[in-house]
Design a protein around this motif. Structure first.
Motif, PDB file in Angstrom:
ATOM      1  N   TRP A  19     -16.504  43.720   0.608  1.00  0.00           N
ATOM      2  CA  TRP A  19     -17.365  43.772   1.796  1.00  0.00           C
ATOM      3  C   TRP A  19     -18.809  44.118   1.458  1.00  0.00           C
ATOM      4  O   TRP A  19     -19.594  44.469   2.341  1.00  0.00           O
ATOM      5  N   ALA A  42      -9.635  42.604  -4.064  1.00  0.00           N
ATOM      6  CA  ALA A  42      -9.495  43.180  -2.730  1.00  0.00           C
ATOM      7  C   ALA A  42      -8.036  43.496  -2.438  1.00  0.00           C
ATOM      8  O   ALA A  42      -7.118  42.863  -2.983  1.00  0.00           O
ATOM      9  N   SER A  77      -7.692  43.884   3.291  1.00  0.00           N
ATOM     10  CA  SER A  77      -9.077  43.410   3.176  1.00  0.00           C
ATOM     11  C   SER A  77      -9.128  41.915   2.878  1.00  0.00           C
ATOM     12  O   SER A  77     -10.002  41.208   3.379  1.00  0.00           O
ATOM     13  N   SER A  78      -8.177  41.436   2.080  1.00  0.00           N
ATOM     14  CA  SER A  78      -8.136  40.009   1.761  1.00  0.00           C
ATOM     15  C   SER A  78      -7.906  39.177   3.016  1.00  0.00           C
ATOM     16  O   SER A  78      -8.578  38.172   3.248  1.00  0.00           O
ATOM     17  N   PHE A 123     -11.051  39.444   5.318  1.00  0.00           N
ATOM     18  CA  PHE A 123     -12.186  38.715   4.757  1.00  0.00           C
ATOM     19  C   PHE A 123     -11.963  37.213   4.856  1.00  0.00           C
ATOM     20  O   PHE A 123     -12.890  36.458   5.173  1.00  0.00           O
TER      21      PHE A 123
END
Length: 292
Positions: A158, A238, A242-243, A246
């Motif tokens: 991020w 990540a 988060s993957s 994102f």
């Protein structure tokens, strides 16, 4: 004596019919105005939801900044690891050996080399050297990539670094699709043309061919970009959550950009067609009024 009964005739309705026709208001169809179309679309919940997602995605793709700020200490650590990754001992030498081996193989890799002497002996010998150099380079290059992944993990998925990499990858993919559309349009105009077409016909066909090819290329570029995102996610190490987040944000932003281009293209064509139809209807209406 015969008696004749006369049935009274009803008066002829010719004049009455003419009067009715003349008294009727002129019936005509009108296209909805642009404001009516916008108001009608704004009242549709699905259109409103789509517009909100489009605006949010466009904001992510163009104007949004990174949600995580990299501190100066983390940035120094990131750049130090990147410098270490770029200076892996023996990496450049292994790359040069691989390139030299491939060049030597290219010199003897002729047509039908399996049945031509001495190429049937030289090619396997030099191919073995290429494979050996490729394996040696692959080990060092994987070490370099691992050091880069460690450096990327310091700043995170991020960070501004990941955001810049993602945007650069999207625009590179877009440029590739646009160049493909240009090339495809060029070949379509050459091989699908007709000598009987006039200049206006050629121009119209050129515009529509480019629009179709460009739209197809945009969609194809979006699909390719979706697959490439995973490379960035892996490069920044990540987490699973988060993957997924994102990936969703990146796909939403890329889709919004593609929808914007498609909307501008087809909106321009549709607006021109709408204006021509309104002009034609107005001309027909004026002609009717002059006749009456």
């Amino acid at each position: 004596p015969h008696t004749h009964t006369h049935t009274p005739r009803s008066p002829q309705p010719q004049h009455t019919t003419v009067t009715i026709i003349m008294d009727r208001p002129l019936a005509r169809r009108e296209l909805p105005s642009v404001s009516d179309i916008v108001v009608s679309a704004a009242r549709n919940p699905k259109v409103v939801s789509f517009a909100a997602l489009w605006a949010l995605g466009l904001f992510f793709a163009v104007w949004a900044s990174a949600p995580v700020t990299v501190t100066p200490q983390l940035e120094r650590e990131y750049r130090a690891k990147m410098t270490e990754a770029q200076s892996v001992p023996g990496h450049q030498q292994a790359l040069h050996r691989l390139l030299d081996a491939e060049a030597q193989l290219y010199e003897v890799h002729v047509w039908f080399w399996r049945w031509r002497s001495p190429y049937n002996e030289l090619v396997p010998e030099r191919q073995a050297k290429v494979d050996e150099a490729k394996n040696a380079f692959g080990i060092l290059d994987e070490k370099r990539k691992e050091l880069e992944r460690e450096a990327n993990a310091v700043v995170g998925i991020w960070s501004e670094f990941a955001l810049e990499d993602t945007r650069a990858m999207f625009w590179d993919t877009y440029e590739g699709g646009k160049n493909f559309a240009k090339t495809q349009t060029f070949f379509d105009m050459i091989f699908n043309g007709s000598r009987e077409e006039n200049l206006i016909g050629v121009f119209v066909r050129l515009v529509f061919t480019f629009v179709i090819n460009f739209t197809f290329s945009l969609v194809a570029s979006l699909v390719v970009f979706c697959f490439k995102i995973w490379g960035i996610i892996v490069a920044y190490k990540a987490s699973l959550l988060s993957s997924m987040l994102f990936f969703g944000v990146a796909v939403l932003g890329a889709t919004a950009v593609v929808v914007t281009y498609v909307f501008v293209i087809f909106g321009t064509i549709g607006g021109a067609a709408y204006g021509l139809v309104r002009m034609q209807m107005q001309a027909v209406e004026n002609h009717r009024r002059h006749q009456l």
